[in-house]
Design a protein around this motif. Sequence first.
Motif, PDB file in Angstrom:
ATOM      1  N   LYS A 189     -62.660   3.656  31.549  1.00  0.00           N
ATOM      2  CA  LYS A 189     -63.235   5.032  31.284  1.00  0.00           C
ATOM      3  C   LYS A 189     -62.199   6.012  31.463  1.00  0.00           C
ATOM      4  O   LYS A 189     -61.044   5.859  31.917  1.00  0.00           O
ATOM      5  N   HIS A 190     -62.381   6.900  30.616  1.00  0.00           N
ATOM      6  CA  HIS A 190     -61.535   8.145  30.146  1.00  0.00           C
ATOM      7  C   HIS A 190     -60.725   7.771  29.236  1.00  0.00           C
ATOM      8  O   HIS A 190     -59.625   8.645  29.156  1.00  0.00           O
ATOM      9  N   HIS A 191     -60.757   6.633  28.875  1.00  0.00           N
ATOM     10  CA  HIS A 191     -59.669   6.328  27.404  1.00  0.00           C
ATOM     11  C   HIS A 191     -60.490   6.424  26.202  1.00  0.00           C
ATOM     12  O   HIS A 191     -61.672   5.996  26.124  1.00  0.00           O
ATOM     13  N   PHE A 192     -59.977   6.745  25.269  1.00  0.00           N
ATOM     14  CA  PHE A 192     -60.392   6.965  23.781  1.00  0.00           C
ATOM     15  C   PHE A 192     -59.740   6.403  22.917  1.00  0.00           C
ATOM     16  O   PHE A 192     -58.579   6.234  22.919  1.00  0.00           O
ATOM     17  N   SER A 193     -60.427   5.841  21.804  1.00  0.00           N
ATOM     18  CA  SER A 193     -59.631   5.533  20.935  1.00  0.00           C
ATOM     19  C   SER A 193     -59.798   6.298  19.548  1.00  0.00           C
ATOM     20  O   SER A 193     -60.894   7.071  19.574  1.00  0.00           O
ATOM     21  N   MET A 194     -58.997   6.503  18.839  1.00  0.00           N
ATOM     22  CA  MET A 194     -59.005   7.456  17.503  1.00  0.00           C
ATOM     23  C   MET A 194     -58.512   6.912  16.209  1.00  0.00           C
ATOM     24  O   MET A 194     -57.169   6.383  16.609  1.00  0.00           O
ATOM     25  N   TYR A 195     -58.990   6.740  15.165  1.00  0.00           N
ATOM     26  CA  TYR A 195     -58.623   6.425  13.918  1.00  0.00           C
ATOM     27  C   TYR A 195     -58.392   7.420  13.149  1.00  0.00           C
ATOM     28  O   TYR A 195     -59.186   8.117  12.749  1.00  0.00           O
ATOM     29  N   LEU A 196     -57.084   7.758  12.499  1.00  0.00           N
ATOM     30  CA  LEU A 196     -56.733   8.863  11.852  1.00  0.00           C
ATOM     31  C   LEU A 196     -55.599   8.356  10.832  1.00  0.00           C
ATOM     32  O   LEU A 196     -54.605   8.083  11.308  1.00  0.00           O
ATOM     33  N   ASP A 197     -55.823   8.805   9.469  1.00  0.00           N
ATOM     34  CA  ASP A 197     -54.681   8.586   8.589  1.00  0.00           C
ATOM     35  C   ASP A 197     -54.205   7.161   8.492  1.00  0.00           C
ATOM     36  O   ASP A 197     -52.928   7.226   8.545  1.00  0.00           O
ATOM     37  N   GLY A 198     -54.906   6.163   8.717  1.00  0.00           N
ATOM     38  CA  GLY A 198     -54.614   4.878   8.543  1.00  0.00           C
ATOM     39  C   GLY A 198     -54.039   4.307   9.921  1.00  0.00           C
ATOM     40  O   GLY A 198     -53.323   3.135   9.964  1.00  0.00           O
ATOM     41  N   ASN A 199     -54.084   5.103  10.893  1.00  0.00           N
ATOM     42  CA  ASN A 199     -53.441   4.563  12.072  1.00  0.00           C
ATOM     43  C   ASN A 199     -54.438   4.759  13.042  1.00  0.00           C
ATOM     44  O   ASN A 199     -55.264   5.733  13.308  1.00  0.00           O
ATOM     45  N   TYR A 200     -54.472   3.794  14.250  1.00  0.00           N
ATOM     46  CA  TYR A 200     -55.145   3.868  15.450  1.00  0.00           C
ATOM     47  C   TYR A 200     -54.270   4.386  16.353  1.00  0.00           C
ATOM     48  O   TYR A 200     -52.992   4.328  16.584  1.00  0.00           O
TER      49      TYR A 200
END
Length: 411
Positions: free
Chosen positions: A291-302
């Motif tokens: 909880k309170h951790h997020f993933s982000m995918y941006l410009d080819g990177n996680y």
Amino acid sequence: MAHIIPFKAVRPSRDKVGLVASRPYQEYSVEEVRFQLEHNPFSFLHIINPGYKFQKEISGSERFQLVKNRYLEFKEEEVFIQDEKPAYYIYKTISRKQVYCGIIAATSVDDYENNIIRKHEDTISHREQLFKDYLHTVGFNTEPVLLTYPDSEVINKITAEVMQERPEYEFSSLNRDIHYLWVVDDPIRTELIKTEFERIPAVYIADGHHRSASSWLLARESRENNPNHTGKEPYNFFLSYMIAESNLKLYEFNRLVRDLNGLGKKEFLMQLDEWFRIENRGTEFYKPSKKHHFSMYLDGNYYSLYLRKTNYEFTDSLSTLDPYILFIKVLKPLLGIEDLKNDRRISYLPGRNDTFEVKKLVDEGEFAVGFGMLPLTFEEIKLIADAGLTMPPKSTCIEPKLRSGLTVYEF
């Protein structure tokens, strides 16, 4: 106490039920709808797509009336037949991943008004009104509101006993799910079920906030227009599917945003750094585990984003929800997404879908960035509902999703 009562369902004849019952309309592609309409004369899609008969697109009140006409034709041809006695309907589905079992029943609009049926989402007034007008014209409902209740040993015991008997329906659908339905109409069992629900102080809407609100609006209007109103009329209740809390399955909704709101990649990351510890995980797939951790995918990177709890103040049950945190600290202030329901710059993918779909859509350039999080728990949803708060739109995806045309409630 919750008023959950048996009713006389209109439902397909046993030999046609597998052909009649359909998935929720929004789950079909245009091609799938066309195929069903062309090759399956018994599909419930014919009722909700009445213009097909005339090869014409129809909308508004004209469509509502034609929906009613198609429904009456199904009854006249005895595709649909009404039960003679009020009953509860135990409905069980088995898929490759999950087994769901619950009770189809009629639920009181007074319970909705008095907050015995508790909500966790806002509704949109014009959608409530539109569906109310639809219900008023067609005179039936076939999409149950998904309601959940605390697990009950009494209901579990009755359900287990009934399921030892031959089901009224047993059929497979094209997605390989197996469907069973048992009719519970003997007075002893129906009274036991009714009494047990009356012992429950509150039930919760899992899915169907607009359907519930529209049914309440219809009942209020019908009462005003009926000088002989008694409270027992069918319009005082709406179709529901009661399922125990332990049998629900919750998924998250991933967020996809089309652009960075004029920010460059480095500037965006620097602004995120105020509220999150950021770790670039490269091309390695990353899914949050806490909880309170997020993933982000941006410009080819996680990227992993960990909320800086020393900066963030938890004030109530809403402020602890990950969808709210993402909205209030990222989507709104940084990406300019203020209206989560109507802004076309944001889109949502349920977590039960392919986990690499977010990456695919960003890599293809349709979106600039994607965010993921853990699913909410139902305890979190209950805290929101009990406090009279509302979650951000698309905070959770709840299953089961029910089929249309299996049981019809007339009013």
